[in-house]
Every structure is written in C-alpha cells, then in structure tokens.
Write a protein that holds these residues in place. Structure first.
Motif, PDB file in Angstrom:
ATOM      1  N   LEU A 244       0.847  -1.191   0.000  1.00  0.00           N
ATOM      2  CA  LEU A 244       0.000   0.000   0.000  1.00  0.00           C
ATOM      3  C   LEU A 244       0.881   1.240   0.000  1.00  0.00           C
ATOM      4  N   LYS A 245       0.327   2.345  -0.485  1.00  0.00           N
ATOM      5  CA  LYS A 245       1.033   3.628  -0.468  1.00  0.00           C
ATOM      6  C   LYS A 245       0.353   4.544   0.535  1.00  0.00           C
ATOM      7  N   ASP A 251       5.752   3.252   0.168  1.00  0.00           N
ATOM      8  CA  ASP A 251       5.200   1.900   0.171  1.00  0.00           C
ATOM      9  C   ASP A 251       5.243   1.313   1.577  1.00  0.00           C
ATOM     10  N   SER A 252       4.210   0.552   1.888  1.00  0.00           N
ATOM     11  CA  SER A 252       4.192  -0.190   3.143  1.00  0.00           C
ATOM     12  C   SER A 252       3.617  -1.571   2.889  1.00  0.00           C
TER      13      SER A 252
END
Length: 690
Positions: A244-245, A251-252
């Motif tokens: 996810l962003k 990003d994560s």
C-alpha cells in the motif's frame, strides 16, 4: 484647441486603446485549447446494488446495479448469464449509471442467485469493458460461495472458446447433460476463461457446450467439452503480503487473509461429434450407366439396392455395377455394367438403408425410387405420318457407347516433390488397373530418354476405382516421362485409351529445407507432429515416441508453424473425445514461434511442450479468436504476476477486507484474473492446468 477637436481627439484615443485591448485579449485566449484530459481507459466502477451483493432472504425479482458513470450493456442475450439457469431470459436494460435486471422466472427458495455480466458492461463514451463482473444474492439465509475456474480451448487448434456456456450438475447421472438444464452456468470470456460462482459444497460434473438453441444442456450436434471425473470445489484462507502507499507516497507492506477457491485450473477442450441426421439427401441418374446417391451423414455400411420390375426384378444392384464410394460412405456412385439394364430410360429401385427416425435413432427404412435418364437438351426430330400428324422420333432404344475414358495425371503438375506419389485419375472404372506392362517410365540422361523400371500403381482401397497411386524413389532434380500407349487400358464398358504422355521434373534437394525438433516433455508416449501452413492447416506429418529428435525433410521454403499431439492409441491421427466412454480429446500442443525456412537450410529447434502455458502456446499470427488489445492494456493477458490477491468479480481469490478490489489499480482488466492467474496455463499429467 476647440472643444470639438478635443472631443475628436479623445474618441480616436479611446478607439486605439480599445483595439489594443482586443488584441491583448485575443492573444491571451489563443495561448492553447483545452484537450479534455487523458483518454479514459478505466472501465466503470461498481458503486452499489439493490439488493446488495451478498444479501439474503431476497424476494424481489428486480435487481438494480449502479456504477460511477454512464454505462451500456452489449448483446445482453449472449453476455448476461443467470444462475440457476433460467427458462425465460430476463429483461436487461441500461439507463444512465444503472443496469436493471427483471427476472421472469419465479425465484426458488433457499437458493443463491448469480447474475454474471461477463464482458457485457462498458462505459457509454469510450466502451471500456468491465469484464468478469457479477452480483449475487440468496433467497434463503445463507450464501453459497464456492467457485470453479478454468478455461475452454478447442481441442485440435487450441483456439480460445469465446462465449461458450459452461455449466455444472450435482446430479452425476450420465444422462443429465442430455436431459436436464445446467444447475449453475457461466460463459467464457474472450480468452476462453470462466468462473462458475456461488456453488454449494458437493461433487459436480462440469461441461462446456456451444448452446445454440439456448436450452442449457447438450444436443448431439453441438460442440462439447467435459471433465471426465466429478470435481469437488474447496476454499482455503491464506495470508498474503500486500503493498500500500501512504499519503506521502511511501510503500508499506501489510499482511491480509485471502480466500483461494479451488480448482482454479480446469482445462476443458471442446470437440464435435459431427452428428448429422441420416437420410437420403440426393439421388439422380446423371448418365445412363451411372446412379448417384448422397447421404445426409457418414454411414457405416452400404445400402442394399434391389431392382424393381423388368427381367431384373429382385436383383441386387451391387451384382450389376461397380461401386465407387467416398471414405465415409456418404457419396455413392453405381456404374452399371449390364447394357440391358443401363439401356432402359427408366429404372425403379428399392433402396434399404439406416435412417434417423422420429426418436432420433437409426432404423432400417426402404425407399422406392424411380431413376430416369436426364432428357437430352437437343431438339427431337419431327416427322410426318400418312395422316399428316406430327410425331417425334424416339431414340431411347439407340444407346450411344460410352466415350473413351480420359486419363489425367496429378501429384505436382509439371514439378513433383521428392516425397510425392504419382497419381492417375480416370473418368470411369477400369476393367484392369494400369500395371507395369502398361505403364512406361523414362528418365532424361543428357538429351536422351532412358527407360527405367516403371512405378507400381494400385487403388487406395476396393471402393475407389477411379484413382490409382504409386510411390517411387525419385532422383532429385531429374526429369521424367510417363507414357501409356494407346489401346493399353480398357474400362468396364469396353472403351480404350488414346496415347498418353506426361513429363515432370522432380525438385532438387537444394530447393528444400530440413527441420529437426528435439522434443522434450513427452516421456515414452507416441506423438505426432504436424507442420502447419500460415492458414493453420497441416502440410506435413511425422511421428515419434518419447523424448527424441524428429526430422522433417524436404520442406519447401516459407513460413510455417507446428503442433504436436499425444497419440494415446498410436493410430497416427488426432482422436476427439467420447462422452459415452468419458474420454477427453488427445492432448494438443503448439510450438510457440513461427518457423522461417529458407532454401538449403537445416534448422534444429528445441521443443519442450511444457515450457509455455498451453493457452499461450499458439502464435497470435495464426490465432483466430483473439481479443483486440486496447490502449493501455497489457500485452500479457495474465497481468502483473506480483499482484497476489484478486477481487470479488470473478476471481479465485478474495481479500475479505477489500471484497470489491478497490485497492487494486482499476486499469487492470478483470479478465486478467479469470481462470486462476499466476499458475494457469500449464497442462499437467491429469489434463488440468498447473
């Protein structure tokens, strides 16, 4: 300066200032034109449905689905599929942002309903398709949620089966497919992929049919594919990583529970039994001594034809004629040999044969037929009797002898391939075939013809009397002359031949290319390789067994393709399936590249039949059923392999925290995921995709 001149001066100044302002404004306005933004490549996004997706205890027959933009529904009759299968097709319409479905059938109790739009929904302006979208609800208090996914290809050509009906039965009876409608259905998309949704736990037989009459089961004339054993759908929850962003664009990685549905790799290959009703479709007497018959379907035996009336009453026509039959016994010619019989202008016969009856079964029937000679197109000569009455001379008793048989040679025309046989064709059956005492063969040495051993001609079988072939070890580059002297051949009517000569040249070896395939992945099975033209038609065939090198010599220069099938019964030909014996078609593989062959080349290619997914093996240049690639769409129909979870709209994995796939880039077409993306396409030993 007078007041008048002052006013004139001010007017001129104002005019000049106004003109300058207009130019400035025009210049500002002409800096650029609005472009309308980038082209819309995103399909419509689902917003809500009434009843809601996954709703229970639904009693309303009307379903309304809303999207984020104006939509249209294309060819609803062929793209919208309702499960369970409906007797009456629902009314489907698109207005503004909504699609409305009115079910005509009464809703069944405690049943999960699925409305699969396949690729029928698109936005109104750009036509971007929302492929694989479906909604579902239940008339009871629970939702059946299992799925079966896979793809359907044509067995012999590996063409994607577009728009084919795929259905299942929990009734495992052998007769269900011919007598009962499918319990749950879907249709294949443009890549031949399918997902049957909202299945209850249990065992299912799965079929794909070309349901031309829309009765939701198979009729013998329709295409069919099936899996030979029952399938048990299952689900498994696994933890997968997702990227996810955040608001800063960083990003994560998060872990999510994703439900996978199995099997997601069912490969169905369709075939056709070529069933046709059997009947006598045509009969005629085109020549005095020939009776011609055509049947509506291939036959397994010759009819019995008896003469009716005259001195031949009750005689079997086969005893009085030479029979010329096609390989499938669906075209028959009876060459009558008895002059007393063929001299009659009118013949009556009783023909007994197997015919399809009203119960769709073969039973013996007898047709009484009158076979009249075609009347001559020339005017009949008029004479006058003593009483001055006109009469017409009757020449029916005067039977002209059959003409001398014409001899034609084919098998390459003036140029013959090294491997080609020589063929002689005749217009009428011969009393005796062209043996070595009749045929002469000479080879040109310098400028002289030197006689050599002639080829040995033979009929292909006892039912083909007009074509004789001979194989021969031709000398590459040599010029030959085949001759038959006059009066050496006699047909069954006593006519003889005129002198016959045919000259031809055999191609030199330098004009050919040689292709060798080093085959892997076949184990010890027999297989057949077919070299294909650019029209996907076989031009050469060779056989092999196990992992080995297979050589195809004497190939004319050009572009070619190749395919290989596992010859399970070692008969040298591709065998389709058998529903009665639960036997699926033989496995077919395509070499995934074009083969460019030139004169005097020797080309060697490695071919592991399992290196490329089966649905991606056939080269696009010869593939007929291929979807058009849109702007921005990926060339790889299976999308980004790093995308580890799939949305609810027809995919074999569901993220429970994001059931509608909103975190996914909406530009990824849903068709990328249908049929088990990531591991789909590789055929395993049991025939499924792996």
């Amino acid at each position: 300066m007078t007041v008048k001149r002052i006013l004139q001066h001010l007017s001129i100044s104002h005019l000049i200032i106004g003109t300058i302002c207009c130019y400035i404004l025009a210049a500002c306005a002409s800096i650029g034109h609005p472009t309308g933004g980038p082209e819309d490549e995103v399909p419509p996004v689902f917003v809500r449905a009434n009843p809601a997706i996954g709703a229970t205890n639904v009693s309303n027959n009307r379903i309304i689905v809303q999207f984020d933009e104006n939509v249209q529904i294309k060819d609803a009759l062929n793209t919208v599929v309702v499960s369970p299968a409906q007797k009456i097709f629902p009314k489907v319409s698109a207005v503004g942002h909504s699609v409305r479905i009115d079910l005509a059938d009464t809703l069944l109790p405690n049943t999960t309903y699925t409305i699969d739009f396949t690729d029928g929904i698109s936005d109104l302006n750009e036509g971007n398709e929302l492929d694989g979208f479906a909604v579902y609800f239940s008339t009871g208090d629970y939702i059946d949620s299992l799925c079966i996914s896979g793809m359907v290809l044509e067995a012999e050509t590996l063409e994607p089966a577009q728009g084919m009906t795929v259905g299942v039965y929990s009734n495992l009876s052998d007769t269900a497919i011919t007598t009962l409608p499918f319990e749950r259905v879907t249709r294949t998309n443009k890549l031949g992929q399918f997902t049957i949704r909202n299945l209850a736990p249990g065992e299912y037989h799965i079929f794909a049919v070309d349901d031309k009459n829309r009765d939701n089961h198979w009729d013998r004339s329709e295409n069919i594919a099936f899996w030979p054993t029952p399938i048990v759908p299952t689900a498994k929850v696994v933890e997968e990583a997702d990227t996810l962003k955040d608001a800063n664009g960083q990003d994560s990685i998060v872990m999510r529970n994703v439900t996978h549905f199995y099997p997601d790799d069912v490969l169905l290959t369709w075939f056709n039994l070529n069933y046709k009703a059997q009947y006598l479709s045509k009969y005629e007497r085109p020549e005095r001594y020939r009776l011609h018959f055509e049947m509506g379907a291939p036959a397994t035996e010759l009819p019995r034809i008896a003469i009716v009336g005259s001195e031949f009453d009750g005689r079997d026509l086969a005893e009085l004629a030479v029979i010329e039959a096609s390989a499938k016994l669906d075209t028959l010619d009876y060459w009558i040999t008895d002059s007393a019989l063929y001299s009659r202008d009118s013949l009556s016969i009783a023909m007994t044969y197997l015919r399809t009856d009203t119960l769709d079964q073969l039973s013996y029937t007898t047709d009484t037929l009158r076979m009249n000679i075609r009347p001559s197109k020339t005017k009949k000569k008029k004479t006058r009797t003593k009483d001055n009455a006109d009469t017409t001379a009757n020449d029916s008793a005067k039977v002209a002898p059959p003409p001398i048989p014409a001899i034609k040679v084919s098998g390459g025309g003036s140029t013959l391939d090294v491997y080609s046989p020589l063929t002689l064709k005749f217009e009428k059956p011969l009393l005796h075939g062209p043996d070595s005492s009749v045929v002469k063969l000479a080879i040109k040495v310098d400028t002289l013809w030197e006689e050599i051993d002639p080829p040995v001609f033979a009929m292909a079988d006892s039912m083909h009397h007009l074509i004789y072939t001979a194989t021969y070890e031709w000398e590459p580059g040599a010029e030959y002359q085949l001759t038959i002297d006059s009066l050496m051949l006699e047909d069954i009517y006593g006519a003889h031949n005129d002198p016959f000569t045919s000259k031809f040249t055999v191609r030199d070896l330098s004009e050919y290319s040689t292709l060798t395939f080093n085959v892997e992945g076949v184990d010890t099975s027999a297989f057949v390789i077919q070299l294909l033209s650019e029209q996907d038609k076989p031009v050469r065939t060779v056989t092999g067994r196990g992992n080995r090198a297979v050589k195809i010599p004497y190939i004319s220069p050009g572009n070619y393709y190749a395919r290989l099938f596992i010859d399970r019964n070692d008969n040298g030909k591709f065998d389709i399936g058998s529903l009665a014996d639960t036997l699926i078609p033989e496995d077919m593989y395509y070499y995934p590249k074009r083969l460019q062959l030139r004169k005097n080349w020797a080309v060697e290619q490695a071919w592991d039949i399992n290196d490329t997914p089966v649905d991606l093996q056939k080269p696009n240049e010869i593939k007929k059923n291929k979807p058009k690639t849109k702007k921005g769409e990926q060339d790889n129909p299976y999308g980004d392999e790093d995308d580890q979870y799939y949305d609810e709209f027809g995919n074999p994995a569901v993220d429970p925290d994001d059931p509608f796939g909103k975190r996914k880039n909406q530009r990824d077409s849903n068709l990328n995921n249908r049929g088990g993306r990531g591991n789909a396409g590789y055929r395993s030993s049991n025939g499924m995709l792996r």
